[in-house]
Design an enzyme around this catalytic site. Structure first.
Site, PDB file in Angstrom:
ATOM      1  N   ASN A  10       0.873  -1.169   0.000  1.00 54.43           N
ATOM      2  CA  ASN A  10       0.000   0.000   0.000  1.00 54.43           C
ATOM      3  C   ASN A  10       0.909   1.217   0.000  1.00 54.43           C
ATOM      4  O   ASN A  10       1.492   1.562   1.026  1.00 54.43           O
ATOM      5  CB  ASN A  10      -0.892  -0.020   1.261  1.00 54.43           C
ATOM      6  CG  ASN A  10      -1.694   1.266   1.401  1.00 54.43           C
ATOM      7  OD1 ASN A  10      -1.740   2.088   0.474  1.00 54.43           O
ATOM      8  ND2 ASN A  10      -2.328   1.454   2.540  1.00 54.43           N
ATOM      9  N   TRP A  11       1.015   1.817  -1.159  1.00 56.86           N
ATOM     10  CA  TRP A  11       1.952   2.947  -1.294  1.00 56.86           C
ATOM     11  C   TRP A  11       1.456   4.205  -0.593  1.00 56.86           C
ATOM     12  O   TRP A  11       2.199   5.166  -0.451  1.00 56.86           O
ATOM     13  CB  TRP A  11       2.184   3.269  -2.781  1.00 56.86           C
ATOM     14  CG  TRP A  11       2.963   2.244  -3.536  1.00 56.86           C
ATOM     15  CD1 TRP A  11       3.418   1.035  -3.082  1.00 56.86           C
ATOM     16  CD2 TRP A  11       3.408   2.350  -4.899  1.00 56.86           C
ATOM     17  NE1 TRP A  11       4.110   0.374  -4.069  1.00 56.86           N
ATOM     18  CE2 TRP A  11       4.116   1.163  -5.202  1.00 56.86           C
ATOM     19  CE3 TRP A  11       3.265   3.318  -5.894  1.00 56.86           C
ATOM     20  CZ2 TRP A  11       4.680   0.929  -6.460  1.00 56.86           C
ATOM     21  CZ3 TRP A  11       3.828   3.094  -7.144  1.00 56.86           C
ATOM     22  CH2 TRP A  11       4.533   1.906  -7.419  1.00 56.86           C
ATOM     23  N   LYS A  12       0.207   4.214  -0.180  1.00 56.58           N
ATOM     24  CA  LYS A  12      -0.401   5.418   0.414  1.00 56.58           C
ATOM     25  C   LYS A  12      -0.118   6.613  -0.518  1.00 56.58           C
ATOM     26  O   LYS A  12      -0.077   6.431  -1.731  1.00 56.58           O
ATOM     27  CB  LYS A  12       0.106   5.624   1.840  1.00 56.58           C
ATOM     28  CG  LYS A  12      -0.081   4.353   2.695  1.00 56.58           C
ATOM     29  CD  LYS A  12       0.106   4.550   4.159  1.00 56.58           C
ATOM     30  CE  LYS A  12      -0.136   3.230   4.892  1.00 56.58           C
ATOM     31  NZ  LYS A  12      -0.067   3.340   6.328  1.00 56.58           N
ATOM     32  N   GLU A 165      -5.505  -4.690  10.521  1.00 54.05           N
ATOM     33  CA  GLU A 165      -4.469  -3.682  10.722  1.00 54.05           C
ATOM     34  C   GLU A 165      -4.746  -2.943  12.026  1.00 54.05           C
ATOM     35  O   GLU A 165      -5.540  -1.985  12.033  1.00 54.05           O
ATOM     36  CB  GLU A 165      -4.461  -2.673   9.566  1.00 54.05           C
ATOM     37  CG  GLU A 165      -4.128  -3.273   8.221  1.00 54.05           C
ATOM     38  CD  GLU A 165      -3.502  -2.254   7.290  1.00 54.05           C
ATOM     39  OE1 GLU A 165      -2.451  -2.562   6.726  1.00 54.05           O
ATOM     40  OE2 GLU A 165      -4.043  -1.140   7.142  1.00 54.05           O
ATOM     41  N   SER A 210       3.396  -2.101  10.433  1.00 56.46           N
ATOM     42  CA  SER A 210       4.841  -2.191  10.702  1.00 56.46           C
ATOM     43  C   SER A 210       5.429  -3.559  10.368  1.00 56.46           C
ATOM     44  O   SER A 210       6.299  -4.060  11.080  1.00 56.46           O
ATOM     45  CB  SER A 210       5.153  -1.801  12.155  1.00 56.46           C
ATOM     46  OG  SER A 210       4.802  -0.452  12.384  1.00 56.46           O
ATOM     47  N   GLY A 231       2.924  -1.064   4.339  1.00 51.23           N
ATOM     48  CA  GLY A 231       3.001   0.375   4.083  1.00 51.23           C
ATOM     49  C   GLY A 231       4.429   0.794   3.793  1.00 51.23           C
ATOM     50  O   GLY A 231       4.951   0.593   2.697  1.00 51.23           O
ATOM     51  N   GLY A 232       5.080   1.365   4.783  1.00 49.32           N
ATOM     52  CA  GLY A 232       6.411   1.945   4.604  1.00 49.32           C
ATOM     53  C   GLY A 232       7.410   1.034   3.911  1.00 49.32           C
ATOM     54  O   GLY A 232       8.155   1.476   3.025  1.00 49.32           O
TER      55      GLY A 232
HETATM   56  P1  13P Z   1       3.065   0.438   7.786  1.00 48.98           P
HETATM   57  O1  13P Z   1       3.566  -0.871   7.202  1.00 48.98           O
HETATM   58  O2  13P Z   1       3.830   1.620   7.327  1.00 48.98           O
HETATM   59  O3  13P Z   1       2.924   0.346   9.283  1.00 48.98           O
HETATM   60  O4  13P Z   1       1.573   0.647   7.210  1.00 48.98           O
HETATM   61  C1  13P Z   1       0.660  -0.384   7.284  1.00 48.98           C
HETATM   62  C2  13P Z   1      -0.544  -0.024   6.511  1.00 48.98           C
HETATM   63  O5  13P Z   1      -1.291   0.856   6.866  1.00 48.98           O
HETATM   64  C3  13P Z   1      -0.787  -0.741   5.247  1.00 48.98           C
HETATM   65  O6  13P Z   1      -2.059  -0.498   4.757  1.00 48.98           O
END
Ligand code: 13P
Length: 250
Positions: A10-12, A165, A210, A231-232
């Site tokens: 998820n690149w946000k 999540e 995370s 995410g990150g």
């Molecule tokens: P992180 O992996 O950065 O904690 O984000 C998780 C997330 O929200 C994926 O949708």
């Protein structure tokens, strides 16, 4: 365990055309994977992502869709439009949208239904805040969030992907322990089984929050964790690839 695992980036609201090209090239170069792999990218990058990934087994999707099919909804993007760009997945009900855009369970459910109606697989996110966990409300919260969607999509529930999540684990570096995550995944699986019977055993329930190369394998080893929503760590090819490689062999 026969379920093939799935890792979704998820690149946000990250990325740029040159950065995306580098990242996707790194992912493509690392194939083959023994899990399913997908990236959910910001809307403007869908077209280019589709061109880059088509012909490969890496799939792509979006991070949200409208509950409506078309109409006067400025700024919204329909599931039909995502389908036109070859999207396989769309994330719905991410906690950032629930918190920052006031998305309630009923709207999330309508979005999941709209996605399914257009042949997309919704990745339905559920998860409790830290305050809710500390108040002992985790089970009630995630069950309520999932129930709203299951009731709305009815017999199509078996086609969804679910992502657990915990809000307190997103972007914080605090990961749920494998045992904490497994406990919630098991109860979500039980809830799905009540809705779609044996099909629940084929459904994927992803963990997100995370996930990093060094903690992915222990999470993915849990019996009801079927992969991750990342995410990150999905923004660096080496990290994302390492997480994909940490999935269980099917
Ligand atoms: P992180 O992996 O950065 O904690 O984000 C998780 C997330 O929200 C994926 O949708």
């Amino acid at each position: 365990m026969s379920r093939r695992q799935l890792v979704v980036g998820n690149w946000k609201m990250h990325g740029s055309r040159p950065a995306n090209a580098l990242l996707l090239d790194g992912v493509l170069q690392a194939r083959p994977f023994h899990c399913d792999v997908a990236v959910c990218v910001p809307f403007p990058f869908l077209s280019e992502t589709a061109v880059t990934l088509s012909g490969s087994d890496v799939r792509w999707g979006a991070q949200d869709c409208s509950a409506h099919d078309q109409g006067a909804y400025t700024g919204e993007v329909s599931a039909a439009m995502l389908h036109e760009f070859g999207c396989r997945y769309v994330i719905v009900g991410h906690s950032e949208r629930r918190a920052l855009h006031g998305e309630a369970d009923a709207l999330v459910a309508d979005k999941a239904k709209a996605a399914l109606a257009r042949g997309l697989t919704p990745i339905v996110c559920v998860g409790e805040t830290l305050a809710q966990r500390e108040a002992g409300e985790t089970e009630a919260v995630v069950k309520r969030q999932l129930a709203a969607v299951v009731q709305t999509v009815a017999h199509c529930a078996g086609e969804m992907v679910v992502a657990y999540e915990p809000v307190w684990a997103i972007g914080t570096g605090l990961t749920a322990t494998p045992e904490q995550a497994q406990a919630v995944h098991a109860l979500l699986r039980g809830q799905l089984r009540a809705a779609v019977a044996d099909r629940a055993d084929d459904m994927k329930i992803l963990y997100g929050g995370s996930v990093k190369p060094d903690n992915a394998a222990t999470l993915f080893a849990q019996p009801d964790i079927d992969g991750g929503l990342i995410g990150g760590a999905a923004l660096k090819a080496a990290d994302f690839v390492a997480i994909c490689r940490a999935t269980r062999q099917p």
